[in-house]
Design an enzyme around this catalytic site. Structure first.
Site, PDB file in Angstrom:
ATOM      1  N   SER A   1     -10.372   5.661  13.625  1.00 10.51           N
ATOM      2  CA  SER A   1     -11.140   4.451  13.300  1.00 10.51           C
ATOM      3  C   SER A   1     -12.482   4.509  14.016  1.00 10.51           C
ATOM      4  CB  SER A   1     -10.438   3.200  13.819  1.00 10.51           C
ATOM      5  OG  SER A   1      -9.108   3.134  13.429  1.00 10.51           O
TER       6      SER A   1
ATOM      7  N   ARG B   1     -16.129  -3.860  -0.776  1.00  6.51           N
ATOM      8  CA  ARG B   1     -16.356  -4.481   0.532  1.00  6.51           C
ATOM      9  C   ARG B   1     -17.859  -4.520   0.852  1.00  6.51           C
ATOM     10  NH1 ARG B   1     -11.842  -1.287   3.950  1.00  6.51           N
ATOM     11  NH2 ARG B   1     -12.704   0.443   2.741  1.00  6.51           N
TER      12      ARG B   1
ATOM     13  N   CYS C   1     -18.617  -0.308   6.144  1.00  6.16           N
ATOM     14  CA  CYS C   1     -18.933   0.146   7.501  1.00  6.16           C
ATOM     15  C   CYS C   1     -20.351  -0.073   8.018  1.00  6.16           C
ATOM     16  CB  CYS C   1     -18.554   1.609   7.628  1.00  6.16           C
ATOM     17  SG  CYS C   1     -16.762   1.808   7.537  1.00  6.16           S
TER      18      CYS C   1
ATOM     19  N   LEU D   1     -28.232   6.168   9.262  1.00  9.64           N
ATOM     20  CA  LEU D   1     -28.188   6.245   7.791  1.00  9.64           C
ATOM     21  C   LEU D   1     -28.621   4.913   7.185  1.00  9.64           C
ATOM     22  CD1 LEU D   1     -24.838   8.228   7.401  1.00  9.64           C
ATOM     23  CD2 LEU D   1     -27.111   9.028   6.723  1.00  9.64           C
TER      24      LEU D   1
ATOM     25  N   ARG E   1       0.828  -1.214   0.000  1.00 10.90           N
ATOM     26  CA  ARG E   1       0.000   0.000   0.000  1.00 10.90           C
ATOM     27  C   ARG E   1       0.856   1.255   0.000  1.00 10.90           C
ATOM     28  NH1 ARG E   1      -5.677  -0.197   3.297  1.00 10.90           N
ATOM     29  NH2 ARG E   1      -6.572  -1.870   2.079  1.00 10.90           N
TER      30      ARG E   1
ATOM     31  N   LYS F   1     -20.894  -3.592   9.513  1.00  6.57           N
ATOM     32  CA  LYS F   1     -19.910  -3.797  10.587  1.00  6.57           C
ATOM     33  C   LYS F   1     -20.259  -2.947  11.816  1.00  6.57           C
ATOM     34  CE  LYS F   1     -15.856  -1.408  10.015  1.00  6.57           C
ATOM     35  NZ  LYS F   1     -15.676  -0.437  11.095  1.00  6.57           N
TER      36      LYS F   1
ATOM     37  N   PRO G   1     -12.188  -4.539  12.075  1.00  4.15           N
ATOM     38  CA  PRO G   1     -13.124  -5.469  11.431  1.00  4.15           C
ATOM     39  C   PRO G   1     -14.040  -6.204  12.406  1.00  4.15           C
ATOM     40  CG  PRO G   1     -10.918  -6.427  11.518  1.00  4.15           C
ATOM     41  CD  PRO G   1     -10.798  -5.030  12.035  1.00  4.15           C
TER      42      PRO G   1
HETATM   43  N1  LIG Z   1     -13.413   3.577   4.500  1.00  4.54           N
HETATM   44  C1  LIG Z   1     -14.171   4.588   4.882  1.00  4.54           C
HETATM   45  O1  LIG Z   1     -14.793   5.257   4.067  1.00  4.54           O
HETATM   46  C2  LIG Z   1     -14.294   4.954   6.333  1.00  4.54           C
HETATM   47  C3  LIG Z   1     -13.682   4.200   7.314  1.00  4.54           C
HETATM   48  N2  LIG Z   1     -13.847   4.519   8.636  1.00  4.54           N
HETATM   49  C4  LIG Z   1     -13.192   3.728   9.676  1.00  4.54           C
HETATM   50  O2  LIG Z   1     -11.776   3.880   9.539  1.00  4.54           O
HETATM   51  C5  LIG Z   1     -11.100   2.671   9.886  1.00  4.54           C
HETATM   52  C6  LIG Z   1     -10.209   2.252   8.742  1.00  4.54           C
HETATM   53  O3  LIG Z   1     -11.007   2.001   7.605  1.00  4.54           O
HETATM   54  P1  LIG Z   1     -10.357   1.732   6.168  1.00  4.54           P
HETATM   55  O4  LIG Z   1      -9.339   2.778   5.869  1.00  4.54           O
HETATM   56  O5  LIG Z   1     -11.466   1.539   5.224  1.00  4.54           O
HETATM   57  O6  LIG Z   1      -9.608   0.351   6.467  1.00  4.54           O
HETATM   58  P2  LIG Z   1      -8.447  -0.365   5.641  1.00  4.54           P
HETATM   59  O7  LIG Z   1      -8.445  -1.788   6.059  1.00  4.54           O
HETATM   60  O8  LIG Z   1      -8.581  -0.019   4.194  1.00  4.54           O
HETATM   61  O9  LIG Z   1      -7.100   0.342   6.145  1.00  4.54           O
HETATM   62  C7  LIG Z   1      -6.561   0.127   7.421  1.00  4.54           C
HETATM   63  C8  LIG Z   1      -5.040   0.116   7.298  1.00  4.54           C
HETATM   64  O10 LIG Z   1      -4.473   0.043   8.615  1.00  4.54           O
HETATM   65  C9  LIG Z   1      -3.238  -0.670   8.476  1.00  4.54           C
HETATM   66  N3  LIG Z   1      -2.776  -1.109   9.795  1.00  4.54           N
HETATM   67  C10 LIG Z   1      -3.261  -2.089  10.599  1.00  4.54           C
HETATM   68  N4  LIG Z   1      -2.556  -2.153  11.753  1.00  4.54           N
HETATM   69  C11 LIG Z   1      -1.597  -1.197  11.684  1.00  4.54           C
HETATM   70  C12 LIG Z   1      -0.549  -0.759  12.566  1.00  4.54           C
HETATM   71  N5  LIG Z   1      -0.366  -1.317  13.774  1.00  4.54           N
HETATM   72  N6  LIG Z   1       0.252   0.245  12.165  1.00  4.54           N
HETATM   73  C13 LIG Z   1       0.092   0.839  10.950  1.00  4.54           C
HETATM   74  N7  LIG Z   1      -0.896   0.473  10.080  1.00  4.54           N
HETATM   75  C14 LIG Z   1      -1.711  -0.522  10.440  1.00  4.54           C
HETATM   76  C15 LIG Z   1      -3.587  -1.811   7.548  1.00  4.54           C
HETATM   77  O11 LIG Z   1      -2.425  -2.352   6.967  1.00  4.54           O
HETATM   78  C16 LIG Z   1      -4.487  -1.099   6.519  1.00  4.54           C
HETATM   79  O12 LIG Z   1      -3.784  -0.652   5.380  1.00  4.54           O
HETATM   80  C17 LIG Z   1     -12.200   1.676  10.242  1.00  4.54           C
HETATM   81  O13 LIG Z   1     -12.381   1.685  11.628  1.00  4.54           O
HETATM   82  C18 LIG Z   1     -13.426   2.233   9.550  1.00  4.54           C
HETATM   83  O14 LIG Z   1     -14.615   1.861  10.209  1.00  4.54           O
HETATM   84  C19 LIG Z   1     -14.589   5.604   9.030  1.00  4.54           C
HETATM   85  C20 LIG Z   1     -15.201   6.394   8.096  1.00  4.54           C
HETATM   86  C21 LIG Z   1     -15.092   6.161   6.672  1.00  4.54           C
HETATM   87  O1  LIG Z   2     -18.289   4.988   8.297  1.00  3.24           O
HETATM   88  C1  LIG Z   2     -18.181   4.942   7.091  1.00  3.24           C
HETATM   89  O2  LIG Z   2     -17.409   4.183   6.488  1.00  3.24           O
HETATM   90  C2  LIG Z   2     -19.022   5.799   6.205  1.00  3.24           C
HETATM   91  O3  LIG Z   2     -20.176   5.000   5.825  1.00  3.24           O
HETATM   92  C3  LIG Z   2     -21.059   5.636   4.907  1.00  3.24           C
HETATM   93  O4  LIG Z   2     -20.366   5.977   3.715  1.00  3.24           O
HETATM   94  P1  LIG Z   2     -20.125   4.904   2.530  1.00  3.24           P
HETATM   95  O5  LIG Z   2     -20.389   3.532   3.038  1.00  3.24           O
HETATM   96  O6  LIG Z   2     -18.781   5.202   1.976  1.00  3.24           O
HETATM   97  O7  LIG Z   2     -21.181   5.282   1.391  1.00  3.24           O
HETATM   98  P2  LIG Z   2     -22.742   5.670   1.437  1.00  3.24           P
HETATM   99  O8  LIG Z   2     -22.974   6.750   0.468  1.00  3.24           O
HETATM  100  O9  LIG Z   2     -23.230   5.894   2.807  1.00  3.24           O
HETATM  101  O10 LIG Z   2     -23.444   4.365   0.833  1.00  3.24           O
HETATM  102  C4  LIG Z   2     -23.477   3.147   1.565  1.00  3.24           C
HETATM  103  C5  LIG Z   2     -24.354   2.144   0.826  1.00  3.24           C
HETATM  104  O11 LIG Z   2     -25.731   2.519   0.905  1.00  3.24           O
HETATM  105  C6  LIG Z   2     -26.295   2.540  -0.406  1.00  3.24           C
HETATM  106  N1  LIG Z   2     -27.357   3.571  -0.450  1.00  3.24           N
HETATM  107  C7  LIG Z   2     -27.080   4.843  -0.077  1.00  3.24           C
HETATM  108  C8  LIG Z   2     -28.077   5.792  -0.089  1.00  3.24           C
HETATM  109  C9  LIG Z   2     -29.374   5.450  -0.477  1.00  3.24           C
HETATM  110  O12 LIG Z   2     -30.329   6.265  -0.504  1.00  3.24           O
HETATM  111  N2  LIG Z   2     -29.615   4.163  -0.839  1.00  3.24           N
HETATM  112  C10 LIG Z   2     -28.631   3.201  -0.837  1.00  3.24           C
HETATM  113  O13 LIG Z   2     -28.912   2.032  -1.170  1.00  3.24           O
HETATM  114  C11 LIG Z   2     -25.116   2.833  -1.322  1.00  3.24           C
HETATM  115  O14 LIG Z   2     -25.382   2.462  -2.648  1.00  3.24           O
HETATM  116  C12 LIG Z   2     -24.031   2.010  -0.664  1.00  3.24           C
HETATM  117  O15 LIG Z   2     -24.130   0.668  -1.054  1.00  3.24           O
HETATM  118  C13 LIG Z   2     -21.576   6.939   5.533  1.00  3.24           C
HETATM  119  O16 LIG Z   2     -22.397   7.609   4.579  1.00  3.24           O
HETATM  120  C14 LIG Z   2     -20.416   7.837   5.941  1.00  3.24           C
HETATM  121  O17 LIG Z   2     -20.921   9.001   6.617  1.00  3.24           O
HETATM  122  C15 LIG Z   2     -19.493   7.069   6.891  1.00  3.24           C
HETATM  123  O18 LIG Z   2     -18.375   7.860   7.248  1.00  3.24           O
END
Ligand SMILES: NC(=O)C1=CN([C@@H]2O[C@H](COP(=O)(O)OP(=O)(O)OC[C@H]3O[C@@H](n4cnc5c(N)ncnc54)[C@H](O)[C@@H]3O)[C@@H](O)[C@H]2O)C=CC1
Ligand SMILES: O=C(O)[C@H]1O[C@H](OP(=O)(O)OP(=O)(O)OC[C@H]2O[C@@H](n3ccc(=O)[nH]c3=O)[C@H](O)[C@@H]2O)[C@H](O)[C@@H](O)[C@@H]1O
Length: 460
Positions: free
Chosen positions: A109, A326, A256, A207, A20, A259, A71
């Site tokens: 996170s 995912r 998310c 949501l 990455r 989860k 996770p």
């Molecule tokens: N993906 C999203 O849109 C959002 C994610 N979150 C939250 O953010 C967190 C991360 O989500 P993602 O970025 O999607 O996960 P991800 O799995 O894509 O990335 C997490 C990264 O952390 C790294 N990692 C694990 N242990 C580590 C360590 N000890 N030191 C350094 N790096 C380490 C992993 O190698 C991985 O690349 C989760 O808790 C998720 O719920 C919150 C809002 C939006």
């Molecule tokens: O914690 C997180 O990871 C994030 O999760 C969601 O963001 P995300 O999952 O990236 O995308 P969304 O736009 O929320 O869509 C989630 C799922 O719901 C579906 N969706 C969304 C809106 C809708 O009206 N109907 C519907 O089926 C989308 O197609 C998608 O599959 C939240 O919107 C973010 O605020 C939050 O930070």
């Protein structure tokens, strides 16, 4: 965004995953997100760096944002529900071990409520230097994929939770001053640690609940002749309900929603609040029902058998403008169709072939375990093929399933597609994005979520 808006702050992204970090340092970033390339290009090498040297950069930092994966547990106590905090604890132990100066540790996170308490204990008990102080803040992230850059530039709000002590409040002010570089101060809100942690789980639960609610109504629409888009429009005009997040679909996906709701349910269960857990769990159950209902609708419309039939799955990402798969609804729908013996032809503009096969080979929740081994399933390749030209994916198909709302799907020449398909030619629109009247004029049998059923589809 911090690197972009605060040129005087040096930001180093550290990850234990070498591939990455290599990708972050290349022209081919590890994720697709509109606008991300431009931001990285402007900042990388200036005040934004990517490194695997976690020790050095954590040691030098004043503020450490921890955004490791959290996770769902796959084995042991709470499997299938509880958040696995192994990565978080690992990060906390590393911070404690290398720190020679005091730090603000920020929970980025999404974590169960009360995690800051546990993390504080790990940090304080494992740091050898008695002069080093840790202040923990909860600063949950609310961005959505596909619109991440816009959401970060212009957030509805930034939430910072901290301890109700003098040092806790001071730490909140330090982090607030970082965000104030680009976020108006009235949109930066503060809270105690537990409220901030719980607000993140609650926001995602609300949501997702809106989607499950409108999807529940979509099932009712189909059997009554009501139209879910008309119903959503009518209720959304009530300012108390609001218009957004009322699009009925084949089911929500993404890393998310499921989860975090399962995590919320588990917290409730362990605190003896079973009714509360059951209430929120129904949001996930309704989502599973919607995906299953979609598969059943396909099978029943096609004379109760899809065995040996070619079905084009259009879109595999969990939403448009991302390559993220995912928990995408497409996985469950493909599994359902494969179980029925269908041949699946998949097209997605952003998802690579190896990702699709990995997703269809993995068991539930495995996707969130970094570097989990892929079991290449040779049998799967007999039923599934990936196409890079959408017309090739649809050529000779009995049915098209729209799984992701990619804009390009609206622009195809459906007359040409129809001519290349087996008749009767079906469209199952899991996103309600196509022009159904136009498709019917061409000759397609159309099923769309929550819409009055075609006489051809309806089972009397
Ligand atoms: N993906 C999203 O849109 C959002 C994610 N979150 C939250 O953010 C967190 C991360 O989500 P993602 O970025 O999607 O996960 P991800 O799995 O894509 O990335 C997490 C990264 O952390 C790294 N990692 C694990 N242990 C580590 C360590 N000890 N030191 C350094 N790096 C380490 C992993 O190698 C991985 O690349 C989760 O808790 C998720 O719920 C919150 C809002 C939006
Ligand atoms: O914690 C997180 O990871 C994030 O999760 C969601 O963001 P995300 O999952 O990236 O995308 P969304 O736009 O929320 O869509 C989630 C799922 O719901 C579906 N969706 C969304 C809106 C809708 O009206 N109907 C519907 O089926 C989308 O197609 C998608 O599959 C939240 O919107 C973010 O605020 C939050 O930070």
């Amino acid at each position: 965004m911090v690197a972009n808006r605060c040129p005087e702050i040096e930001v180093v992204v550290v990850d234990i995953n070498e591939d990455r970090i290599k990708a972050w340092n290349s022209d081919d970033l590890p994720i697709y997100e509109p606008g991300l390339d431009d931001v990285v290009k402007v900042c990388r090498g200036r005040n934004l760096f990517f490194s695997t040297d976690t020790h050095k950069h954590v040691q030098e930092a004043d503020i450490v944002f921890v955004s490791v994966n959290t996770p769902t547990k796959t084995t042991g106590i709470g499997a299938g529900k509880a958040a696995n905090l192994t990565y978080w604890e690992g990060a906390a132990r590393l911070i404690a071990a290398v720190s020679t100066s005091s730090k603000i540790v920020v929970e980025k996170s999404t974590v169960p409520v009360k995690t800051a308490d546990a993390i504080g204990k790990v940090l304080r008990r494992n740091c050898g230097d008695p002069n080093v102080q840790f202040e923990i803040l909860s600063n949950p992230e609310f961005l959505a994929e596909g619109t991440a850059i816009e959401d970060l530039k212009n957030p509805d709000r930034v939430l910072i939770g901290g301890a109700e002590t003098e040092s806790g409040q001071k730490a909140i002010q330090v982090l607030k001053s970082v965000y104030e570089h680009w976020v108006p101060s009235e949109r930066i809100i503060t809270a105690n640690l537990w409220s901030a942690e719980l607000s993140k789980l609650t926001a995602n639960a609300f949501l997702a609940q809106r989607i499950s609610s409108v999807n529940a109504i979509s099932a009712l629409c189909e059997v009554t002749g009501a139209d879910v888009q008309q119903v959503a429009h009518a209720i959304g005009m009530d300012s108390r309900i609001g218009r957004r997040f009322l699009n009925a679909s084949v089911g929500f996906g993404g890393s998310c929603f499921q989860k975090d709701i399962l995590n919320l349910c588990y917290v409730c269960e362990t605190l003896g609040l079973q009714k509360v857990a059951d209430y929120w769990h129904s949001v996930v159950s309704m989502n599973d029902y919607q995906k299953q209902r979609f598969v059943e609708r396909i099978a029943s419309s096609m004379f109760n058998t899809v065995y040996g039939k070619k079905i084009a799955v259009m879109g595999f990402a969990f939403k448009k403008d991302t390559g993220d798969t995912r928990e995408t609804a497409a996985i469950d729908v493909c599994h359902g169709l494969i179980r029925e013996g269908a041949n699946i032809m998949i097209y997605d503009p952003k998802v690579p072939e190896e990702q699709v096969f990995k997703d269809l080979s993995m068991s539930k929740f495995e996707w969130d375990i970094p570097m989990s081994p892929t079991k290449a399933d040779a049998k799967l390749r007999q039923n599934v093929s990936m196409h890079f030209d959408p017309y090739m994916a649809m050529d000779g198909a009995h049915a098209l399933c729209i799984m992701t709302e990619w804009d390009e799907f609206k622009t195809y020449d459906y007359r040409k597609v129809y001519d290349s398909m087996v008749k009767p030619a079906y469209v199952f629109d899991g996103r309600n994005i196509l022009d159904h009247d136009e498709l019917r004029k061409i000759g397609f049998v159309v099923y769309a979520i929550g819409k009055p059923l075609d006489p051809f589809v309806k089972r009397e």
